[in-house]
Design an enzyme around this catalytic site. Structure first.
Site, PDB file in Angstrom:
ATOM      1  N   TYR A 128       0.715  -1.103  -0.022  1.00 13.48           N
ATOM      2  CA  TYR A 128       0.171   0.074  -0.027  1.00 13.48           C
ATOM      3  C   TYR A 128       0.601   1.225   0.002  1.00 13.48           C
ATOM      4  O   TYR A 128       0.807   1.971  -1.013  1.00 13.48           O
ATOM      5  CB  TYR A 128      -1.003  -0.017   1.287  1.00 13.48           C
ATOM      6  CG  TYR A 128      -2.260  -0.638   1.007  1.00 13.48           C
ATOM      7  CD1 TYR A 128      -2.485  -1.764   0.323  1.00 13.48           C
ATOM      8  CD2 TYR A 128      -3.275  -0.225   1.884  1.00 13.48           C
ATOM      9  CE1 TYR A 128      -3.559  -2.320   0.061  1.00 13.48           C
ATOM     10  CE2 TYR A 128      -4.591  -0.736   1.886  1.00 13.48           C
ATOM     11  CZ  TYR A 128      -4.920  -1.610   0.798  1.00 13.48           C
ATOM     12  OH  TYR A 128      -5.962  -2.401   0.743  1.00 13.48           O
ATOM     13  N   GLU A 244      -7.797  -4.704   8.901  1.00 11.88           N
ATOM     14  CA  GLU A 244      -6.556  -4.407   9.440  1.00 11.88           C
ATOM     15  C   GLU A 244      -6.618  -4.114  10.873  1.00 11.88           C
ATOM     16  O   GLU A 244      -5.715  -4.331  11.548  1.00 11.88           O
ATOM     17  CB  GLU A 244      -5.825  -3.466   8.629  1.00 11.88           C
ATOM     18  CG  GLU A 244      -4.376  -3.286   8.998  1.00 11.88           C
ATOM     19  CD  GLU A 244      -3.482  -2.457   7.947  1.00 11.88           C
ATOM     20  OE1 GLU A 244      -4.023  -2.290   6.882  1.00 11.88           O
ATOM     21  OE2 GLU A 244      -2.378  -1.917   8.374  1.00 11.88           O
TER      22      GLU A 244
END
Ligand code: FAD
Length: 398
Positions: A128, A244
């Site tokens: 990411y 997450e």
């Protein structure tokens, strides 16, 4: 809302405890408890044991091989694992990319990747962040240009945790540079063995190789590795981030660490008496313990609300801030307990086969490394400052 455990939940806790007693390898749990280094093979060995029991994929629906557990069962399981010294499951495959594949992936992607993730055949990492795209993730610049039946990827990712071991990386890439930031992003699954990928280590404050930079230089990725629609990757990205933050409060880990800290403080002598009797140290310990109890209660209330069908909102930001600050404070107290012995850092002492002499008490060998390593907790998974922004918007309406 009832936050007491039911008889069934208590029985479930017993079942988990019995399983851990029977199946958690002693050498692995000892390493975890003594804060020794875990190798890739330790993580994989434990994940395989969990999978044999059908207890690896906590957040997947049952039809794909998940546990189908309630939020309370997951909470109990995570708490018992922390107490027993079980290693953390590597989140990138099981807890991050798999839910995205289940929700947005093609049937072929589900059939291929999910069984491999369950069997720990692929080690995944998360692509990411980029230099210049961390908190402001949508500013990412790694480009993917479609050429026939594949994309050509160029750019750089950073902070890629354990990417040095990875077989696969899930990446956010820019497929339309002219669209609004969030609208030109796609979600790609990339084989780390593809020519053009270079992984370079970033060494952290504790001297560890935990994170990396990953460079993409004309990397060819088959179009079938796109998850969801082209340019709609931001939807996948946000969905993944909700996973997450699961278990983010780390209550079980803090409880285990606090119990160890008390043990240590009872043995360490300060000014002629056990450190645990020192009024200043005692007050700080009591502060941590009270905050941990209130965090646990808040966590349980969130879990109970999730059980009743609610979706955690700003609470997960609160749990992230409190949970990480407490874990950092506990490492701080460990350093205080070690006194001057917190300073000498023998890297080899963190290896399980170390047979040299410790400088000072054995527990002190890892405290500074852990203290420095744990600075990361308030940065990754969305930094604590960003969590405060979320709270200020969602609760205070600022
Ligand atoms: C050990 C570690 C492991 C990581 N693992 C991975 C991984 O595997 N994969 C991956 O993709 N990423 C990973 N990350 C990256 C992590 O998600 C980012 O570091 C994080 O999002 C912060 O981004 P940044 O580092 O670019 O900091 P920046 O966004 O540049 O922030 C710098 C500072 O400014 C503050 N700040 C920024 N914007 C605001 C704002 N609007 N308001 C108030 N304060 C603000 C931040 O909170 C921070 O304190 C990891 C990071 C670390 C430290």
């Amino acid at each position: 809302m009832d936050i007491n455990f039911t008889a069934e939940e208590a029985a479930f806790r017993d079942e988990v405890r019995a399983f851990l007693k029977d199946k958690l390898p002693e050498d692995i749990s000892r390493k975890v408890k003594e804060h020794k280094r875990l190798g890739k093979e330790d993580t994989i060995r434990w994940q395989k044991i969990l999978n044999e029991q059908g207890w690896l994929a906590l957040h997947w629906p049952k039809e794909h091989g998940g546990t189908g557990w309630s939020p309370i069962q997951k909470h109990i399981f995570e708490e018992e694992c922390a107490e027993a010294g079980a290693p953390t499951v590597l989140p990138f495959g099981v807890n991050m990319v798999a839910p995205v594949i289940i929700k947005f992936g093609t049937q072929e992607q589900k059939d291929y990747y999910l069984p491999r993730i369950l069997k720990s055949e692929d080690w995944w990492c998360q692509g990411y962040s980029e230099p210049g795209a961390g908190s402001d993730l949508a500013s990412l610049k790694t480009r993917a240009v479609r050429e026939g039946d594949h994309y050509v990827v160029n750019g750089q990712k950073t902070w890629t945790t354990l990417g040095q071991h990875a077989d696969m990386i899930f990446c956010l890439v820019r497929t339309d540079p002219d669209a609004k930031k969030q609208e030109g992003i796609s979600f790609l699954l990339i084989d780390m063995n593809t020519p053009g990928i270079t992984v370079r280590p970033l060494i952290t404050l504790d001297g560890e190789h935990e994170v990396n930079e990953v460079f993409f230089d004309d990397v060819k990725v088959p179009v079938e590795n796109l998850v969801g629609e082209e340019n709609k990757g931001w939807t996948c990205a946000k969905y993944l981030l909700t996973f997450e933050r699961t278990g983010i409060a780390g209550v079980g880990q803090s409880k285990a660490a606090l119990a160890h800290l008390k043990q240590v403080a009872a043995q360490q002598i300060s000014n002629g008496r056990p450190l645990i009797e020192d009024p200043h140290f005692r007050r700080r310990l009591a502060d941590v313990e009270m905050e941990l109890m209130s965090l646990e209660m808040t966590n349980l209330r969130t879990v109970a609300a999730a059980e009743a069908g609610g979706v955690p909102g700003a609470e997960s930001s609160f749990l992230k801030i409190m949970g990480t600050e407490l874990r950092q404070e506990i490492t701080h107290l460990f350093r205080t307990a070690a006194g001057p012995y917190a300073l000498p850092f023998l890297n080899e002492a963190l290896h399980d086969d170390f047979d040299g002499n410790y400088v000072g008490p054995e527990f002190a060998a890892s405290v500074s490394a852990r203290y420095f390593n744990f600075r990361k907790l308030s940065i990754f998974g969305g930094s604590n400052e960003i969590q405060k922004n979320i709270i200020s918007k969602m609760i205070l309406g600022l």
